[in-house]
Write an enzyme that holds these catalytic residues in place. Structure first.
Site, mmCIF file in Angstrom:
data_model
loop_
_atom_site.group_PDB
_atom_site.id
_atom_site.type_symbol
_atom_site.label_atom_id
_atom_site.label_comp_id
_atom_site.label_asym_id
_atom_site.label_seq_id
_atom_site.Cartn_x
_atom_site.Cartn_y
_atom_site.Cartn_z
ATOM 1 N N GLU A 1 10.336 -4.460 -2.903
ATOM 2 C CA GLU A 1 9.486 -3.270 -2.982
ATOM 3 C C GLU A 1 10.062 -2.178 -2.090
ATOM 4 O OE1 GLU A 1 5.096 -3.775 -2.827
ATOM 5 O OE2 GLU A 1 5.106 -2.167 -1.341
ATOM 6 N N LYS B 1 8.562 -6.122 0.726
ATOM 7 C CA LYS B 1 9.015 -4.807 1.187
ATOM 8 C C LYS B 1 10.406 -4.929 1.773
ATOM 9 C CE LYS B 1 4.634 -2.483 2.080
ATOM 10 N NZ LYS B 1 3.811 -1.640 2.973
ATOM 11 N N GLU C 1 -3.024 7.329 -2.640
ATOM 12 C CA GLU C 1 -2.777 6.853 -1.277
ATOM 13 C C GLU C 1 -1.302 7.072 -0.947
ATOM 14 O OE1 GLU C 1 -4.777 3.447 -0.027
ATOM 15 O OE2 GLU C 1 -3.186 2.732 1.290
ATOM 16 N N ASP D 1 7.194 -1.762 7.783
ATOM 17 C CA ASP D 1 6.462 -1.003 6.766
ATOM 18 C C ASP D 1 7.161 0.295 6.411
ATOM 19 O OD1 ASP D 1 4.525 -0.097 5.041
ATOM 20 O OD2 ASP D 1 3.209 0.659 6.607
ATOM 21 N N ASN E 1 -4.544 -1.237 -3.241
ATOM 22 C CA ASN E 1 -5.859 -1.315 -2.605
ATOM 23 C C ASN E 1 -6.865 -0.987 -3.696
ATOM 24 O OD1 ASN E 1 -4.988 -1.837 0.102
ATOM 25 N ND2 ASN E 1 -4.332 0.292 0.204
ATOM 26 N N GLU F 1 -4.678 -6.180 5.052
ATOM 27 C CA GLU F 1 -5.415 -4.946 5.338
ATOM 28 C C GLU F 1 -6.774 -4.906 4.643
ATOM 29 O OE1 GLU F 1 -2.511 -1.911 4.273
ATOM 30 O OE2 GLU F 1 -1.695 -1.985 6.303
ATOM 31 N N LYS G 1 -2.331 -7.371 -4.075
ATOM 32 C CA LYS G 1 -2.276 -7.302 -2.612
ATOM 33 C C LYS G 1 -3.415 -8.189 -2.125
ATOM 34 C CE LYS G 1 -2.873 -4.023 1.249
ATOM 35 N NZ LYS G 1 -2.755 -2.610 1.659
ATOM 36 N N GLU H 1 6.068 8.247 3.104
ATOM 37 C CA GLU H 1 5.005 8.048 4.093
ATOM 38 C C GLU H 1 5.471 8.306 5.532
ATOM 39 O OE1 GLU H 1 3.113 4.227 3.763
ATOM 40 O OE2 GLU H 1 1.899 4.522 5.562
ATOM 41 N N ARG I 1 2.311 -9.587 -3.667
ATOM 42 C CA ARG I 1 2.963 -8.917 -2.537
ATOM 43 C C ARG I 1 3.011 -9.798 -1.276
ATOM 44 N NH1 ARG I 1 0.624 -4.036 -0.785
ATOM 45 N NH2 ARG I 1 2.588 -2.940 -0.552
#
Ligand code: GCU
Length: 690
Positions: free
Chosen positions: A401, A374, A168, A379, A210, A307, A303, A407, A340
């Site tokens: 993080e 993060k 991912e 993001d 995920n 999401e 996580k 990305e 997280r």
């Protein structure tokens, strides 16, 4: 290294003949401690590195070689004669367990280069440090190095989907981890472990946060109905131990991303409610089982409630209640839970959410839990303000993080260095403990803390999709070890080891990387704090790569009268989550730094900035400047044709061509969008008017 993939910064190129003598004199004979698997790695690396760089065989001895004037000694204090007679063992035992000492000493008429450390892992790090010195052409005749990492945990988080072998947000091909073939191990695992250990990484999470079947399959997916949450099954844990045994040789511990609903999915229970006693017992038994198989297991990464992942909110429990049931299962084991804080849902301003979910439960987390935050509140955007949580949870173990993979910064194509961005984050003053409490100090304060980076490597021969992006892996690790290092220093040492000692190459590559971040910000955002203007396409590789400002209007706040999002204390309230005087600074458009202005404020298009230009004109100008900057990066790289080897030169040059095209697409789309909303033409006539 296998010839099918690059050897990155561990090239060990031959030292120039004119400079060989002092190295050969001191490093042709070595007396190295034995026993632990790490020492096997030390010996193998010395052979490879020194034979490569010095061009002759290394003599390894079982005892101090009295017949030669000068030799290398590697071992723990007390264990080996030249060391304990010349270095006070307490000095070494008092170091952080990953620390080391490298010192030139005299022993019975011999000159010895000593590498010593309180742990086997420290000996691995000390060995790589010494090899790096040689690779950088630094003198080794009078060494006195004492090193300790600033951060206790320095972890890579792979977002790899096991069984499918996709990654991912990975842009360098398939996952290197082949779960179908484990417990058979690949040579590439060893080489990856060497790369990581050479710069001090001490933990790897091999699977995606995920843990379900990927919702966004990629071109690299080998379809499989099996998913990451199944790695907690016994036969997969045995495979994990095979992986752990490779990484262990290099002092790296293995972790796992786990699914919060595992007690249901795997244990057959009816609930995963953290207050349920059977759930507690299930986690405890699972963790105990893991330690039977993998005695040095690092811990879990979770996580939850984010999401679509299950979490404690499913049972009306807080994140602390949710995390603590896992944390308790690690009591009595040397591992922990990385939980997280990347949590958001439907909300007017996503930026405020992590703080709202976590700040009020500061102090409620188990000591075996680390909250992993993060760097910014959105993001991994091109530039974000630093997350408010770093200054808001003094009673909680905190981890930061960062994202190594690109990305939003040009994926595996654009040569965007994240190192200057990370430096900005780590140096940011949180005022958590009054003025002078930068993020780097908040993180370094406790043992249960550290830095995690979302991985970048894949099966591609370059490892990272673009050879220049190897520098992000290198730089991430170096900053975890020592956040005081300057971007220039890190990039220069990377370039020297990766492309050789030619000063022209080192200078040019360094300039390219140091300028790349600002360019990336300019063409992706216009440089005034806007972000999240990307396209959300179906195909994994165009997803978040192309421009798409019309897709997420709430992040941009473009109206007929102005642009930006009001996140001041009076607006969404995000700015109020900082400590004073940061809140004050961001609340006032006059003192808010220009590069974050439109993140915090909605301002008229014609609002005048310090240099007299308007907001709209500055956005246009910066977008155009971004493309020019990328053209310059490309021209610099082109100037190295014939100097850098052809294979790597062409590989990077091709990506620069695409980089320039993509920067133009972003510029054109953003300028068009700004014009559509503002109706203000570009003073310089570059932006086409509809
Ligand atoms: C981003 C990213 C996802 C990822 C998520 C996370 O939203 O696009 O792919 O899963 O971050 O960090 O959990």
């Amino acid at each position: 290294f296998d010839t099918t993939y690059d050897d990155c910064w561990l090239r060990y190129e031959r030292v120039d003949d004119s400079k060989l003598a002092p190295y050969r004199e001191r490093l042709s004979h070595a007396y190295v401690s034995e026993g632990a698997p790490e020492l096997g790695a030390v010996r193998a690396e010395l052979r490879r590195g020194l034979e490569g760089m010095l061009g002759r065989e290394l003599h390894l001895w079982q005892h101090p070689p009295r017949s030669v004037d000068s030799f290398l000694v590697i071992g723990h204090p007390e264990e080996m004669r030249p060391i304990h007679q010349t270095i006070d063992p307490d000095e070494v035992w008092d170091l952080h367990e990953d620390g080391y000492v490298i010192r030139t000493v005299e022993w019975e008429g011999h000159e010895c280069t000593v590498v010593t450390a309180p742990s086997d892992r420290g000996l691995v790090y000390g060995t790589f440090h010494l090899l790096r010195r040689v690779a950088l052409g630094e003198p080794i005749d009078d060494l006195d190095v004492v090193e300790e990492p600033a951060n206790n945990s320095r972890i890579i988080n792979h977002w790899d989907n096991p069984f499918r072998r996709s990654v991912e947000r990975g842009y360098a091909g398939q996952s290197i981890f082949d779960w179908e073939r484990l417990p058979d191990v690949r040579e590439r695992y060893y080489d990856y472990a060497r790369l990581l250990a050479s710069v001090g990484i001490n933990g790897v999470v091999p699977n995606n946060v995920n843990t379900g079947i990927p919702s966004r399959p990629t071109a690299n997916d080998a379809v499989s109905e099996r998913a990451g949450w199944q790695l907690l099954e016994r036969d997969n844990l045995e495979k994990l131990e095979a992986l752990a045994s490779v990484f262990r040789r290099y002092g790296i511990r293995i972790y796992l991303s786990v699914n919060y609903a595992a007690p249901i999915k795997l244990g057959g229970l009816e609930t995963a409610d953290p207050h349920d006693s059977e759930v507690r017992q299930w986690w405890q038994d699972k963790v105990d089982e893991i330690y039977e198989i993998i005695p040095d297991f690092g811990g879990f990464l979770v996580k939850a409630d984010s999401e679509g992942q299950p979490g404690p909110y499913d049972y009306d429990r807080s994140h602390a209640e949710g995390a603590n049931v896992l944390g308790e299962a690690f009591e009595g084991h040397d591992g922990r839970v990385w939980w997280r804080a990347f949590v958001y849902s439907e909300h007017d301003d996503r930026a405020v959410q992590a703080y709202e979910a976590f700040e009020h439960i500061d102090g409620e987390f188990h000591d075996k839990v680390t909250v992993q935050i993060k760097n910014g509140p959105i993001d991994f955007q091109q530039r974000e303000p630093v997350s408010t949580l770093f200054g808001a949870m003094p009673e909680t173990n905190l981890g930061c993080e960062l994202q190594l993979t690109g990305e939003y910064t040009g994926q595996g194509v654009h040569a965007t260095s994240h190192i200057p961005m990370w430096k900005e984050v780590l140096e940011f003053d949180t005022y958590a403990d009054g003025e002078g409490t930068p993020v780097k100090d908040v993180l370094a304060e406790r043992d249960g803390q550290g830095i995690a980076g979302v991985g970048i490597v894949g099966e591609d021969p370059s490892w990272t999709g673009n050879h220049l992006l190897q520098s992000n892996l290198y730089g991430f690790a170096r900053l975890c070890w020592d956040p005081d290092l300057e971007s220039e220093t890190i990039i220069e040492e990377w370039a020297r080891q990766t492309f050789g000692r030619d000063e022209e190459v080192v200078d040019t590559v360094s300039e390219i990387l140091l300028d790349s971040w600002q360019a990336c910000i300019d063409y992706h955002t216009g440089g005034l704090g806007l972000m999240h203007m990307m396209y959300n396409g179906e195909e994994a590789l165009e997803n978040h790569y192309d421009p798409g400002p019309e897709e997420w209007p709430e992040y941009i706040g473009a109206t007929a009268d102005g642009i930006g999002v009001d996140r001041t204390s009076e607006g969404s309230g995000y700015a109020a989550q900082y400590r004073d005087p940061i809140t004050e600074r961001y609340d006032d458009p006059e003192t808010c730094p220009e590069e974050l202005l439109l993140f915090f404020h909605h301002l008229p298009w014609e609002y005048e900035l310090e240099d007299g230009r308007t907001v709209i004109q500055t956005l246009y100008d910066n977008c155009y400047a971004g493309v020019e900057e990328v053209r310059e990066l490309r021209a610099k790289w082109e100037s190295l044709e014939g100097v850098v080897d052809e294979r790597r030169h062409r590989h990077v040059a091709e990506r620069f061509d695409e980089h320039v095209l993509q920067a133009r697409r972003w510029r054109d789309r953003l300028c068009e969008y700004f014009y559509e909303h503002s109706g203000v033409p570009d003073e310089k006539g570059r932006v086409p008017q509809a």
